[in-house]
Design an enzyme around this catalytic site. Structure first.
Site, PDB file in Angstrom:
ATOM      1  N   GLY A 127       0.827  -1.192   0.000  1.00  0.00           N
ATOM      2  CA  GLY A 127       0.000   0.000   0.000  1.00  0.00           C
ATOM      3  C   GLY A 127       0.864   1.246   0.000  1.00  0.00           C
ATOM      4  O   GLY A 127       2.079   1.193  -0.247  1.00  0.00           O
ATOM      5  N   LYS A 180      -4.215   8.495  17.236  1.00  0.00           N
ATOM      6  CA  LYS A 180      -4.217   9.735  16.449  1.00  0.00           C
ATOM      7  C   LYS A 180      -5.123   9.600  15.224  1.00  0.00           C
ATOM      8  O   LYS A 180      -5.659  10.601  14.738  1.00  0.00           O
ATOM      9  CB  LYS A 180      -2.799  10.128  16.058  1.00  0.00           C
ATOM     10  CG  LYS A 180      -2.026   9.087  15.253  1.00  0.00           C
ATOM     11  CD  LYS A 180      -2.174   9.276  13.769  1.00  0.00           C
ATOM     12  CE  LYS A 180      -1.415   8.211  13.001  1.00  0.00           C
ATOM     13  NZ  LYS A 180      -1.595   8.333  11.533  1.00  0.00           N
ATOM     14  N   THR A 236      -1.558  14.372  11.220  1.00  0.00           N
ATOM     15  CA  THR A 236      -2.751  13.661  10.758  1.00  0.00           C
ATOM     16  C   THR A 236      -4.014  14.491  10.948  1.00  0.00           C
ATOM     17  O   THR A 236      -4.978  14.329  10.193  1.00  0.00           O
ATOM     18  CB  THR A 236      -2.877  12.322  11.515  1.00  0.00           C
ATOM     19  OG1 THR A 236      -1.619  11.656  11.510  1.00  0.00           O
ATOM     20  CG2 THR A 236      -3.906  11.416  10.861  1.00  0.00           C
TER      21      THR A 236
END
Length: 367
Positions: free
Chosen positions: A19, A206, A263
């Site tokens: 990925g 997170k 993030t």
């Protein structure tokens, strides 16, 4: 950035997972002169990658170094594993147990490759961190030398060699140092530590909080709200981590506040994108179907709810995200509920902590 690399012994490295993150780390390691194999379950990806040195599913415009070879879709054989110095696991947390169970017969504890894990999540059914999954499937001796890497590190920026730093943690300091040496380059700095539980929790939590900040942005809230939310998310994840048994200081690290800030503040984050689109009125099933890649915060939210309930810790933001994702709670009403909570002490850690970690230490045969 300088193009010269830091000289370390060349390793044979197997990256499990093709990925975004597995691919970008394979690229980084290949560019650092290691010999890299990247395993994928997709026969088409393997074929295309080996013909073109491009990944047809992610980072499509990037050309990978020639010393990276794709293998699969079958799991690597015992002979392949035997020839590896490093196994890097870049697969979703929900797939780690199955993969480790299949690979365990090929692992020789007398000549064990360095095991590095970069997934970020909590297994839903068992509420286990990856460290505990390793102990369950491979035994305590292997779990105690497993290494974890986490930090603010978007894949697209890593392949462009933009300056990046990460946290590297293991219960075995020599293994953390070895992993750091494998990865460390002028464009990719590594900092070692001894709290893999805290590193894992920070990386998993997170993603949940990125959904919350995405929802906030989608609803049209601006800078004051974003700063408030990220700060309170840090306080909440530190409280959860301390109750779990991790060091509160870990949440001030690259893997903690560093990854949380990244993030929660960038549309590049898949989890932020999920929240943002929810805030704009889209349905979760439609978002997941069209996202094209895994947003681990969605599944981690479900596992985290069970962890929070078990710990008895106050986590209103994480609970609110669960209500939005799995109970159909109204977004505006959820925001009003959070803002209507009574005044609280700003910084507060639980008086008693460490129940889950104590159980994990017993499983690892450690006091």
């Amino acid at each position: 950035m300088p193009s010269s690399s830091v000289s370390h012994p060349k390793c044979n490295i197997l990256v499990l997972g093709a990925g975004n993150f597995g691919s970008c780390l394979a690229d980084h390691l290949g560019d650092s002169d290691h010999n890299v194999c990247m395993w994928s379950r997709s026969a088409e990806l393997v074929k295309t990658f080996n013909e073109t040195h491009q990944n047809p599913e992610c980072l499509q415009d990037h050309v990978f170094p020639d010393n990276i070879k794709a293998i699969g879709p079958e799991l690597p054989s015992a002979d392949v594993i035997k020839g590896m110095d490093v196994l890097l696991f870049a697969i979703p947390t929900e797939g780690v147990r199955e993969t480790l169970t299949a690979l365990r017969p090929h692992l020789d504890e007398g000549h064990l490759p360095l095991l590095i894990f970069v997934n970020k999540g909590i297994e839903i059914a068992t509420r286990s961190l990856t460290l505990e999954i390793i102990a369950d499937t491979c035994g305590p001796q292997i779990a105690k030398v497993a290494t974890f890497i986490s930090g603010p590190s978007f894949a697209k920026e890593i392949v462009r060699r933009q300056p990046t730093s990460v946290s590297v943690a293991s219960m075995s300091e020599p293994h953390a140092e070895r992993a750091s040496e494998v990865f460390h380059q002028p464009w990719f700095r590594c900092y070692t530590g001894g709290d893999p539980v805290g590193i894992e929790l920070a990386g998993a939590l997170k993603n949940v909080y990125a959904i919350a900040t995405g929802v906030s942005e989608g609803l049209g809230f601006e800078n004051n709200t974003r700063a408030m939310l990220i700060t309170r998310c840090l306080s909440e994840m530190t409280r959860i981590g301390a109750a779990y048994g991790a060091s509160p200081l870990t949440f001030l690290s690259l893997a903690g506040v560093g990854d949380l800030f990244l993030t929660c503040s960038s549309p590049t984050s898949r989890n932020y994108t999920v929240g943002y689109r929810l805030g704009k009125g889209e349905q979760l099933d439609d978002i997941i179907r069209s996202l094209g890649s895994v947003a681990e915060g969605v599944t981690t939210t479900k596992a985290l709810r069970k962890v929070v309930d078990e710990l008895g810790v106050d986590a209103p933001i994480a609970t609110a995200v669960y209500g939005i994702l799995y109970e159909g709670k109204n977004l505006q009403e959820t925001v009003q509920g959070l803002m209507s909570l009574p005044p609280l002490r700003e910084l507060d850690l639980p008086e008693q902590a460490g129940g889950p970690v104590k159980r994990l230490m017993q499983k690892l045969a450690l006091s």
